[in-house]
Write an enzyme that holds these catalytic residues in place. Structure first.
Site, PDB file in Angstrom:
ATOM      1  N   CYS A   2      43.606  54.573  54.325  1.00 18.99           N
ATOM      2  CA  CYS A   2      42.632  55.347  55.091  1.00 18.99           C
ATOM      3  C   CYS A   2      42.947  56.812  54.846  1.00 18.99           C
ATOM      4  CB  CYS A   2      42.763  55.091  56.585  1.00 18.99           C
ATOM      5  SG  CYS A   2      42.659  53.361  57.028  1.00 18.99           S
ATOM      6  N   ARG A  27      39.388  57.456  49.996  1.00 15.64           N
ATOM      7  CA  ARG A  27      40.473  56.606  50.503  1.00 15.64           C
ATOM      8  C   ARG A  27      39.955  55.473  51.399  1.00 15.64           C
ATOM      9  NH1 ARG A  27      45.444  58.846  50.023  1.00 15.64           N
ATOM     10  NH2 ARG A  27      46.232  57.573  51.716  1.00 15.64           N
ATOM     11  N   TRP A  75      39.621  52.470  55.909  1.00 11.97           N
ATOM     12  CA  TRP A  75      39.563  51.354  54.950  1.00 11.97           C
ATOM     13  C   TRP A  75      40.224  50.207  55.688  1.00 11.97           C
ATOM     14  CZ3 TRP A  75      37.549  50.145  50.310  1.00 11.97           C
ATOM     15  CH2 TRP A  75      38.109  49.075  49.621  1.00 11.97           C
ATOM     16  N   ASN A 101      46.985  55.917  59.316  1.00 12.95           N
ATOM     17  CA  ASN A 101      46.810  55.281  58.007  1.00 12.95           C
ATOM     18  C   ASN A 101      48.036  54.420  57.789  1.00 12.95           C
ATOM     19  OD1 ASN A 101      46.441  54.675  55.264  1.00 12.95           O
ATOM     20  ND2 ASN A 101      47.493  56.552  54.648  1.00 12.95           N
ATOM     21  N   GLY A 102      47.841  53.115  57.606  1.00 13.12           N
ATOM     22  CA  GLY A 102      48.996  52.257  57.356  1.00 13.12           C
ATOM     23  C   GLY A 102      48.916  50.984  58.168  1.00 13.12           C
ATOM     24  N   GLU A 484      44.319  39.966  29.623  1.00 18.28           N
ATOM     25  CA  GLU A 484      44.072  41.190  30.384  1.00 18.28           C
ATOM     26  C   GLU A 484      44.326  42.431  29.509  1.00 18.28           C
ATOM     27  OE1 GLU A 484      42.587  41.908  32.938  1.00 18.28           O
ATOM     28  OE2 GLU A 484      43.309  43.860  33.576  1.00 18.28           O
ATOM     29  N   LYS A 488      41.480  45.232  28.738  1.00 16.62           N
ATOM     30  CA  LYS A 488      41.648  46.654  29.055  1.00 16.62           C
ATOM     31  C   LYS A 488      41.425  47.507  27.804  1.00 16.62           C
ATOM     32  CE  LYS A 488      41.921  46.919  33.168  1.00 16.62           C
ATOM     33  NZ  LYS A 488      41.365  45.677  33.346  1.00 16.62           N
ATOM     34  N   GLU A 491      37.556  47.455  26.832  1.00 17.56           N
ATOM     35  CA  GLU A 491      36.606  48.110  27.745  1.00 17.56           C
ATOM     36  C   GLU A 491      36.819  49.616  27.808  1.00 17.56           C
ATOM     37  OE1 GLU A 491      36.791  47.099  31.939  1.00 17.56           O
ATOM     38  OE2 GLU A 491      38.927  46.771  31.821  1.00 17.56           O
ATOM     39  N   HIS A 507      45.696  27.815  14.444  1.00 21.11           N
ATOM     40  CA  HIS A 507      44.518  26.942  14.407  1.00 21.11           C
ATOM     41  C   HIS A 507      43.258  27.709  14.010  1.00 21.11           C
ATOM     42  CE1 HIS A 507      46.884  23.664  15.964  1.00 21.11           C
ATOM     43  NE2 HIS A 507      47.364  24.489  16.883  1.00 21.11           N
ATOM     44  N   LYS A 603      31.382  49.400  38.366  1.00 19.33           N
ATOM     45  CA  LYS A 603      32.547  48.966  39.145  1.00 19.33           C
ATOM     46  C   LYS A 603      32.309  47.614  39.808  1.00 19.33           C
ATOM     47  CE  LYS A 603      36.613  49.291  40.805  1.00 19.33           C
ATOM     48  NZ  LYS A 603      37.635  48.870  39.826  1.00 19.33           N
TER      49      LYS A 603
HETATM   50  C1  F6R Z   1      37.887  44.939  34.236  1.00 19.92           C
HETATM   51  C2  F6R Z   1      37.155  44.793  35.487  1.00 19.92           C
HETATM   52  C3  F6R Z   1      36.225  43.650  35.633  1.00 19.92           C
HETATM   53  C4  F6R Z   1      36.293  43.057  37.046  1.00 19.92           C
HETATM   54  C5  F6R Z   1      35.189  42.006  37.225  1.00 19.92           C
HETATM   55  C6  F6R Z   1      35.299  41.296  38.550  1.00 19.92           C
HETATM   56  O1  F6R Z   1      38.730  46.043  34.256  1.00 19.92           O
HETATM   57  O2  F6R Z   1      37.280  45.593  36.372  1.00 19.92           O
HETATM   58  O3  F6R Z   1      36.451  42.666  34.677  1.00 19.92           O
HETATM   59  O4  F6R Z   1      37.552  42.503  37.225  1.00 19.92           O
HETATM   60  O5  F6R Z   1      33.936  42.607  37.120  1.00 19.92           O
HETATM   61  O6  F6R Z   1      35.187  42.193  39.604  1.00 19.92           O
HETATM   62  P1  F6R Z   1      35.595  41.793  41.068  1.00 19.92           P
HETATM   63  O7  F6R Z   1      37.068  41.576  41.071  1.00 19.92           O
HETATM   64  O8  F6R Z   1      35.179  42.959  41.905  1.00 19.92           O
HETATM   65  O9  F6R Z   1      34.872  40.540  41.402  1.00 19.92           O
END
Ligand code: F6R
Length: 608
Positions: A2, A27, A75, A101-102, A484, A488, A491, A507, A603
């Protein structure tokens, strides 16, 4: 996570506080509130939703003349986003207001003590407990400073708090323990806030409060004390050189980098209240009323799916629960997947709004399966619709690429595996204790090693940034990490990258290897190391260049050997994950890409 801010000075305080909250909204943003003291009374205005809702409410009331006020943007961690749970919280006698906050880990015990003394609670928050504890202790302490310190000594957990007393309308009290709090020194005015941007337009002179410190401030001065014994602390202020943008990123170049470096804090917060400071117990009241699943179906997308794949290893070996992990967009269109007696579903989502994951959740509910949610955003659709939710408490993730959220999901999955492992008697108490000890050691280990990992990532990124393709290889619990790492890299830097189970290379995919197609191999010190080593040699035999992520003392003859601190598998993933993130971050930054907002991405993916 928060945001809190307090102001005492010569200006009308509420606009200063609201403006500060705007700069802290990153935050948290599910509710907000302000408090000020005037004519012997504390006044509070709070609103659910973004700050705009609070501003509207304030605009509809007469302007406030108070020159001391404090505010909060929330938050949620305890209690749903709602006005009753928004801060500031008042003591029962309305003499004190507190923003926080906490997490106060022992708030249930403290609440029981206060309830027995006749206190009543209007919210589900730990903060309301703390403000009433201060009011209670005030009855037997010489002044508010002593009462504040005593109550904080009794509260266990992480906090940054700011306190206002109706009897001292021009004084602010604030304290910190494992949550950020910065004191800003102006001319004829002073500030306290979770982050510097909150007061940066007014002053650049700051004091960083340390854990276990209390500050008392008026417009003309301040005094800093140690919480333990109220002995005075002398510390010289520093002058901050950052501009506003840099300050919001805490001085980091990008939110992504800031969030990678937040992972030690994320682990500390994730353990708070769930793993007692010592011993072998894991407290997950969210799971207590549910049976241990006979089989667990994990459904998620992207990075959250990779966290699920990693979690499978722990759930199977620590708790003996068979686990199936599926991509939500595939799962939802598979013909009548069969669920058995005692099956349970677990949907993992940082945002709690991912359309495919939400659809999978609804489908499983329709078919009568109990659904657990693992979410970061309180109040999100998945958090609301799942029968039980575990919150990952990572705080808002601003960078589009998910980093700290995966760390928090992995931590929560580890705690779930420990919890179920205890209930199924799969894990001996001594082993549970050992694993919990390791989890508790992670924040310090990462804090110590992240700077060096960052420097290595930068060096390697410069060497490999011109590659057009990359393999990421791993086995066992490192295979999800390879997926992963590849995600990363692609993307963020738009370099084609494939994550592969190292044993599968022969294979087919190994046909792609040549001197221009490098491989990032996860070769950590675990039972599968000899196997991964052979797979690496197969790549090298085809003139493929290899970066090996490994531990001290492991023998590997690759082009680059990146040694990270040794941890027993599968917890070694907590050290490998930031290395992968930092490498991708550095490659993308070196190539001049938009790290925090990569092209074509959002996002939260709320469409199919
Ligand atoms: C990659 C990334 C995406 C999310 C995916 C699921 O860096 O951010 O692959 O992980 O869109 O998102 P959530 O976890 O919000 O369902």
């Amino acid at each position: 996570m928060c945001g809190i801010i307090g102001y005492v000075g010569h200006r009308p305080a509420v606009p200063v506080v609201v403006e500060g909250l705007e700069r802290l909204e990153y935050r948290g943003y599910d509710s907000a509130g302000v408090a000020w003291a005037l004519r012997g009374r504390i006044h509070v205005t709070r609103a659910k939703g973004k700050l705009a809702a609070l501003k509207e409410k304030l605009a509809a009331s007469p302007a406030v003349t108070a020159t001391c006020a404090m505010g909060h943007t929330r938050w949620a961690t305890h209690g749903v986003p709602a006005e009753r749970n928004a801060h500031p919280h008042l003591s029962n006698d309305r003499s004190l207001a507190l923003v926080h906050n906490g997490i106060i880990e022992n708030y249930q015990e403290l609440k029981a003590e206060l309830s027995a003394r006749g206190y009543v609670f209007h919210s589900e928050t730990d903060t309301e407990v703390l403000v009433n504890l201060i009011a209670e202790r005030r009855k037997s302490e010489p002044d508010l400073l002593h009462a504040f310190a005593r109550a904080l000594r009794e509260a266990h957990g992480a906090y940054a708090v700011c306190l206002l007393d109706c009897a001292e309308p021009d004084t602010l009290y604030a304290a910190r323990m494992s949550a950020p709090l910065i004191f800003g020194l102006g001319t004829g005015e002073n500030f306290v806030a979770s982050d510097i941007p909150a007061f940066l337009p007014y002053t650049r002179r700051v004091l960083f409060l340390e854990d276990g410190e209390i500050v008392r401030a008026t417009a003309s001065g301040h005094a800093l004390f140690r919480l333990a014994d109220l002995s005075p602390v002398g510390r010289e202020p520093q002058t901050i050189q950052w501009d506003m943008q840099a300050a919001q990123k805490d001085g980091y170049r990008h939110f992504m980098l800031k969030e990678i470096f937040e992972q030690p804090r994320v682990i500390t917060d994730g353990l708070a209240g769930r793993a007692a400071p010592a011993g072998d117990g894991v407290l997950l009241p969210e799971l207590a009323h549910l049976p241990v699943p006979a089989r667990l179906h994990v459904v998620a997308c992207g990075t959250s799916y990779h966290a699920g794949l990693w979690g499978r290893h722990l759930l199977e070996s620590w708790a003996g629960i068979p686990v199936q992990v599926e991509i939500a967009s595939e799962f939802r269109y598979r013909e009548s997947p069969r669920f058995g007696e005692g099956d349970m579903a677990l949907v993992i989502s940082q945002s709690g709004e991912t359309a495919d994951t939400l659809a999978a959740l609804r489908l499983m509910k329709e078919r009568g399966m109990p659904v657990l949610g693992l979410c970061n955003v309180v109040g999100s659709s998945i958090a609301r619709e799942a029968q039980a939710v575990l919150f990952t408490q990572a705080g808002p993730e601003i960078s589009v690429a998910s980093t700290k959220a995966m760390c928090s999901q992995m931590l929560t999955l580890a705690l779930m595996a420990l919890h179920w492992g205890e209930r199924t008697d799969t894990l001996e108490p001594a082993r549970r204790r050992e694993l919990l000890e390791l989890l508790r050691s992670l924040p310090a280990l990462l804090d110590d090693n992240l700077p060096e990992m960052h420097a290595t990532a930068r060096e390697l990124a410069r060497k490999y940034a011109q590659a057009r393709n990359f393999f990421y290889l791993g086995r066992g619990h490192c295979f999800p990490l390879a997926l992963e790492g590849a995600l990363k890299l692609k993307e963020l830097s738009y370099i084609h990258a494939e994550g592969y189970a190292a044993g599968e290379m022969k294979h087919g995919p190994i046909a792609l290897v040549d001197p221009s197609f490098p491989t990032f191999a996860l070769a950590l010190d675990d039972a599968l190391f000899p196997k991964v080593k052979s797979n690496i040699e197969e790549v090298q035999a085809r003139q493929g260049k290899v970066i090996a992520l490994t531990n001290p003392g492991m023998e590997l003859g690759t082009d680059d050997v990146w040694r990270i601190p040794r941890l027993p598998a599968p917890l070694s993933a907590f050290a490998a994950l930031p290395a992968l993130q930092l490498f991708s971050y550095e490659v993308a930054d070196y190539l001049g890409k938009d790290v925090d907002q990569p092209r074509n991405l959002a996002k939260s993916v709320t469409v199919e």
